[in-house]
Each structure stands twice: as C-alpha cells, then as structure tokens.
Motif scaffolding. Structure first.
Motif, PDB file in Angstrom:
ATOM      1  N   ASP A  45       0.804  -1.220   0.000  1.00  0.00           N
ATOM      2  CA  ASP A  45       0.000   0.000   0.000  1.00  0.00           C
ATOM      3  C   ASP A  45       0.841   1.276   0.000  1.00  0.00           C
ATOM      4  OD1 ASP A  45      -2.471   1.238  -0.205  1.00  0.00           O
ATOM      5  OD2 ASP A  45      -2.624   1.568   1.957  1.00  0.00           O
ATOM      6  N   THR A  46       2.014   1.233  -0.650  1.00  0.00           N
ATOM      7  CA  THR A  46       2.774   2.472  -0.825  1.00  0.00           C
ATOM      8  C   THR A  46       2.463   3.134  -2.164  1.00  0.00           C
ATOM      9  OG1 THR A  46       4.643   1.181  -1.657  1.00  0.00           O
ATOM     10  CG2 THR A  46       4.688   1.809   0.673  1.00  0.00           C
ATOM     11  N   GLY A  47       1.676   2.455  -3.002  1.00  0.00           N
ATOM     12  CA  GLY A  47       1.277   3.064  -4.267  1.00  0.00           C
ATOM     13  C   GLY A  47       2.092   2.612  -5.462  1.00  0.00           C
ATOM     14  N   LYS A  48       2.730   1.452  -5.376  1.00  0.00           N
ATOM     15  CA  LYS A  48       3.550   0.972  -6.503  1.00  0.00           C
ATOM     16  C   LYS A  48       2.701   0.750  -7.754  1.00  0.00           C
ATOM     17  CE  LYS A  48       4.998  -2.601  -4.173  1.00  0.00           C
ATOM     18  NZ  LYS A  48       4.295  -2.270  -2.913  1.00  0.00           N
ATOM     19  N   SER A  49       1.568   0.083  -7.590  1.00  0.00           N
ATOM     20  CA  SER A  49       0.737  -0.231  -8.753  1.00  0.00           C
ATOM     21  C   SER A  49       0.121   1.020  -9.363  1.00  0.00           C
ATOM     22  CB  SER A  49      -0.356  -1.229  -8.358  1.00  0.00           C
ATOM     23  OG  SER A  49       0.215  -2.461  -7.949  1.00  0.00           O
ATOM     24  N   SER A  50      -0.325   1.941  -8.535  1.00  0.00           N
ATOM     25  CA  SER A  50      -0.899   3.172  -9.089  1.00  0.00           C
ATOM     26  C   SER A  50       0.176   4.030  -9.758  1.00  0.00           C
ATOM     27  CB  SER A  50      -1.620   3.975  -7.995  1.00  0.00           C
ATOM     28  OG  SER A  50      -0.726   4.369  -6.975  1.00  0.00           O
ATOM     29  N   LEU A  51       1.400   3.939  -9.257  1.00  0.00           N
ATOM     30  CA  LEU A  51       2.513   4.651  -9.884  1.00  0.00           C
ATOM     31  C   LEU A  51       2.785   4.084 -11.279  1.00  0.00           C
ATOM     32  CD1 LEU A  51       4.771   6.781  -9.316  1.00  0.00           C
ATOM     33  CD2 LEU A  51       6.215   4.859  -8.597  1.00  0.00           C
ATOM     34  N   LEU A  52       2.795   2.762 -11.385  1.00  0.00           N
ATOM     35  CA  LEU A  52       3.021   2.132 -12.685  1.00  0.00           C
ATOM     36  C   LEU A  52       1.873   2.440 -13.636  1.00  0.00           C
ATOM     37  CD1 LEU A  52       4.615   0.343 -14.570  1.00  0.00           C
ATOM     38  CD2 LEU A  52       3.636  -1.662 -13.421  1.00  0.00           C
ATOM     39  N   ARG A  53       0.647   2.428 -13.131  1.00  0.00           N
ATOM     40  CA  ARG A  53      -0.502   2.769 -13.991  1.00  0.00           C
ATOM     41  C   ARG A  53      -0.332   4.168 -14.584  1.00  0.00           C
ATOM     42  NH1 ARG A  53      -6.280   3.906 -11.280  1.00  0.00           N
ATOM     43  NH2 ARG A  53      -4.971   5.517 -10.330  1.00  0.00           N
ATOM     44  N   ARG A  54       0.086   5.114 -13.741  1.00  0.00           N
ATOM     45  CA  ARG A  54       0.246   6.495 -14.220  1.00  0.00           C
ATOM     46  C   ARG A  54       1.328   6.567 -15.297  1.00  0.00           C
ATOM     47  NH1 ARG A  54      -0.227  11.892 -12.232  1.00  0.00           N
ATOM     48  NH2 ARG A  54       0.388  13.208 -13.992  1.00  0.00           N
ATOM     49  N   THR A  68      -3.949  -4.056 -10.730  1.00  0.00           N
ATOM     50  CA  THR A  68      -5.149  -3.626 -10.025  1.00  0.00           C
ATOM     51  C   THR A  68      -4.799  -2.578  -8.990  1.00  0.00           C
ATOM     52  OG1 THR A  68      -4.897  -5.470  -8.471  1.00  0.00           O
ATOM     53  CG2 THR A  68      -6.335  -5.818 -10.365  1.00  0.00           C
ATOM     54  N   ILE A  69      -5.720  -1.670  -8.763  1.00  0.00           N
ATOM     55  CA  ILE A  69      -5.508  -0.550  -7.854  1.00  0.00           C
ATOM     56  C   ILE A  69      -6.553  -0.608  -6.758  1.00  0.00           C
ATOM     57  CG2 ILE A  69      -5.195   1.936  -7.666  1.00  0.00           C
ATOM     58  CD1 ILE A  69      -3.384   0.670  -9.789  1.00  0.00           C
ATOM     59  N   SER A  70      -6.108  -0.707  -5.513  1.00  0.00           N
ATOM     60  CA  SER A  70      -7.036  -0.632  -4.388  1.00  0.00           C
ATOM     61  C   SER A  70      -6.227  -0.420  -3.129  1.00  0.00           C
ATOM     62  CB  SER A  70      -7.881  -1.909  -4.254  1.00  0.00           C
ATOM     63  OG  SER A  70      -7.154  -2.913  -3.574  1.00  0.00           O
ATOM     64  N   ALA A  71      -6.936  -0.187  -2.008  1.00  0.00           N
ATOM     65  CA  ALA A  71      -6.260  -0.002  -0.724  1.00  0.00           C
ATOM     66  C   ALA A  71      -5.919  -1.328  -0.068  1.00  0.00           C
ATOM     67  CB  ALA A  71      -7.148   0.828   0.218  1.00  0.00           C
ATOM     68  N   ARG A  72      -6.339  -2.423  -0.707  1.00  0.00           N
ATOM     69  CA  ARG A  72      -6.043  -3.742  -0.147  1.00  0.00           C
ATOM     70  C   ARG A  72      -4.738  -4.271  -0.723  1.00  0.00           C
ATOM     71  NH1 ARG A  72     -11.256  -4.145  -1.837  1.00  0.00           N
ATOM     72  NH2 ARG A  72     -10.656  -5.596  -3.504  1.00  0.00           N
ATOM     73  N   GLY A  93       4.105  -6.284  -2.026  1.00  0.00           N
ATOM     74  CA  GLY A  93       4.630  -5.462  -0.949  1.00  0.00           C
ATOM     75  C   GLY A  93       5.346  -6.288   0.107  1.00  0.00           C
ATOM     76  N   PHE A  94       6.397  -5.698   0.675  1.00  0.00           N
ATOM     77  CA  PHE A  94       7.064  -6.343   1.792  1.00  0.00           C
ATOM     78  C   PHE A  94       6.100  -6.445   2.972  1.00  0.00           C
ATOM     79  CE2 PHE A  94      11.144  -4.190   0.200  1.00  0.00           C
ATOM     80  CZ  PHE A  94      11.456  -5.274  -0.597  1.00  0.00           C
ATOM     81  N   ALA A  95       6.236  -7.505   3.723  1.00  0.00           N
ATOM     82  CA  ALA A  95       5.434  -7.669   4.940  1.00  0.00           C
ATOM     83  C   ALA A  95       6.401  -8.097   6.044  1.00  0.00           C
ATOM     84  CB  ALA A  95       4.334  -8.690   4.744  1.00  0.00           C
ATOM     85  N   VAL A  96       7.130  -7.140   6.584  1.00  0.00           N
ATOM     86  CA  VAL A  96       8.166  -7.439   7.574  1.00  0.00           C
ATOM     87  C   VAL A  96       7.535  -7.990   8.848  1.00  0.00           C
ATOM     88  CG1 VAL A  96      10.007  -6.454   8.992  1.00  0.00           C
ATOM     89  CG2 VAL A  96       9.661  -5.665   6.649  1.00  0.00           C
ATOM     90  N   GLY A  97       8.056  -9.125   9.308  1.00  0.00           N
ATOM     91  CA  GLY A  97       7.583  -9.714  10.556  1.00  0.00           C
ATOM     92  C   GLY A  97       6.284 -10.474  10.442  1.00  0.00           C
TER      93      GLY A  97
END
Length: 337
Positions: A45-54, A68-72, A93-97
């Motif tokens: 949820d840092t916006g990688k996919s929406s950045l690529l879409r743009r 796909t773009i969503s908050a999930r 996305g990374f999921a540390v821990g």
C-alpha cells in the motif's frame, strides 16, 4: 568483489540438494534480457501499482489486466510491462515480521525481484519507512552503481499539505521529506529522489481504462513529469555495467544466504549428533548393567540348583523343589530387571 564463476561452481558441488540450479537459471534468464529492468519495490500500500498505472497511461500504453488498484493487498506476483526502452516490474509489498505464509511468500518474491534488476525504485509514503527500515537499509547498501537506486515518495497529496490551497507549503514539506529521507538512510544527496502524487485526490480511483488528460490539472505540481523523464532516459548503453553490478549483488546475496543456511543446518546436525551420542552412551550403560544382572542371575541359579541337588539327592522331592526354586529365582530377577 565476488568471483561469480567460483561461487556457481561451489554451489554446484554442495551435497544434499543445493538450489544452485534454480539460482543459476534465474540469473541466466535475467542476464539474457536486452532491455534495462526497473523494479518497483516497497511495503504494501505504498502506491507501486498506481505509480506504474500512471506511467503507462501517460506513455500512451495499455494498462495490463493484472494491474489492479485498491487499498487492499492486491499484488501477489512479480509482473512486468515494457515502458519506453525498459521493462518495469511491479512487485508484491514487503510484509516485515508477518507470520502468515502468503505474506512471507510476497516478501520473498519481492526481494528476489530486487536481486535481479538493473535499477531499483524504492517506493515509500510520506511517513518514509517504519517496520521495513532495516531491510531497506540493507538493500540500499548492496553495491548499486551511482544513479541506479531511485527513491519515490509516493501519494504526496496525502502528506498533509494541500497543493491546491497552499502550493508553497506543499513544496516546503516536499523538500523537508527529501532531507529526512537522506538522513534516515544516510544517502548521498545525489541519490535520485522523486516526490510524486500519481493520482491526486484519487481522481482515477481503481480505474485502468484511462486517458492522460484526467491528470492535466495537477501536472504543474504532481512531480510525475520528472519521474517519467527519468524512466525515458534509461538507456541500454549502460546495460553492461549495470548487469555486472547486478551480478555482484545477486551472487553475493546467494552466497550469504547459502552460508547462513549451511550454518543453521550445522547447528541442527550438531544438536542431533549430541542427542545420538547421548543415546549411544545410555545404551552402552544399559548393556553393561544387563550383562552384570545376567552374570549375577546365572551365578545365583547355579548355586541354587547345586544346593537343591545336594539336599534332596535322587529323591521324589527333587523335581518339585527344583521347580519351586526356579520359580522363586525367576520372580526375583524379573523384578530386578
């Protein structure tokens, strides 16, 4: 500098099912690519996919169905698409821990993709990094040539300053966040940093069938022009040097990972060997005790039989007394066992 051929040969000779073949296949497939590879990575949820879409929409390219773009948490695989003269990869996305298998697999896939790239693009929100800071710090210090590790502070329209009502405040906040980023990760101030609002005020939402004009009102401040220009400037002319550096990063990481795995296995095998040795020692003690009991029992039996025969001789009572004596002897030594 690691000797890649020596590492590959050493991995091939490891006993017990080394993953050397998979490492080599992954690297060889990457090394054959004739376009620079740019990999977007960061937390969920840092916006990688929406950045690529743009980037795709502004370049006049179609948005692939997998984007796909969503908050999930929507990205679970490493996917790629061509933009200009390079290939851009979107990663989970990374999921540390995280303790669940899916999140761990997402982190593993993302890290693997970063290991096989020419240019890394760390995508962060305005809070910069929290739980993943140590992991990112380790990635940033793995021998990236100048200009091949980029930083994008994403979704900056959500940072707290309204660019339409207070553009000066927005730009001051942007400058401050860039300085914070340099300090947090001890970066050279020449490291490329882009502060962007790829979908200001969620104008496009989750849509993927879009035209560039949807963001025209924001282009003076959204920061996307500089990032798009940097992507367009990525040239195959530097590919040889980038691949050499990528090879050093990749095989150094593989070597370190393998050594860590071998040390872990050694600890496990040492512990198991200790348990086995203890079991052998206990077995030997039991065998000695059983030998002692057997010898004592045999001696007692011989003595008892001799005494019964001496007392009863060749009489009718001899057989009865022998049976009784044997029963008593057996009960006594069975209890000792």
């Amino acid at each position: 500098m690691v000797d890649i051929d020596a590492v590959r040969d050493w991995l091939r000779r490891l006993p017990g099912g080394s993953p050397a073949g998979q490492h080599a296949d992954d690297w060889d497939a990457f090394a054959r690519l004739d376009r620079p590879v740019v990999t977007l990575f960061g937390s969920y949820d840092t916006g990688k996919s929406s950045l690529l879409r743009r980037l795709l929409v502004d370049a006049g390219s179609d948005v692939p169905a997998w984007l796909t773009i969503s908050a999930r948490h929507e990205t679970f695989e490493v996917n790629e698409v061509e933009v200009g003269g390079c290939t851009i990869r979107d990663t989970p996305g990374f999921a540390v821990g995280a303790s669940d298998i899916r999140a761990q697999n997402n982190s593993r896939r993302a890290l693997a993709a970063v290991g096989l790239t020419d240019i890394g693009v760390a995508v962060l929100t305005s809070q910069l990094a929290t739980a993943e800071r140590d992991m990112l710090q380790e990635l940033f210090t793995q021998g990236w040539p100048a200009g091949t590790m980029w930083f994008v502070i994403s979704r900056f329209d959500e940072a707290g300053a309204d660019p339409e009502g207070d553009l000066e405040g927005y730009r001051l906040l942007s400058d401050r966040k860039v300085r914070e980023l340099w300090e947090v990760f001890a970066l050279d101030d020449r490291a490329p940093v882009f502060v962007v609002s790829q979908d200001p005020f969620q104008t496009a939402g989750p849509d993927t069938d879009l035209y560039p004009e949807i963001w025209n009102a924001f282009r003076d401040w959204d920061g996307m022009r500089d990032l798009a220009d940097a992507v367009a400037a990525v040239s195959p002319a530097e590919l040889s040097a980038w691949r050499h550096a990528a090879g050093q990063r990749y095989w150094t990481a593989v070597l370190a990972e393998t050594m860590t795995e071998l040390r872990t296995q050694l600890q496990e095998y040492t512990a198991r060997a200790g348990v086995a040795a203890n079991g052998v020692a206990r077995r030997e003690d039991w065998e000695k005790e059983l030998d002692h009991l057997d010898g004592a029992a045999q001696a007692a039996l011989d003595s008892l039989v001799e005494e019964v025969v001496r007392r009863y001789g060749d009489t009718a009572e001899l057989q009865v007394e022998l049976q009784r004596t044997l029963d008593e002897w057996f009960a006594r030594h069975e209890a000792r066992l």
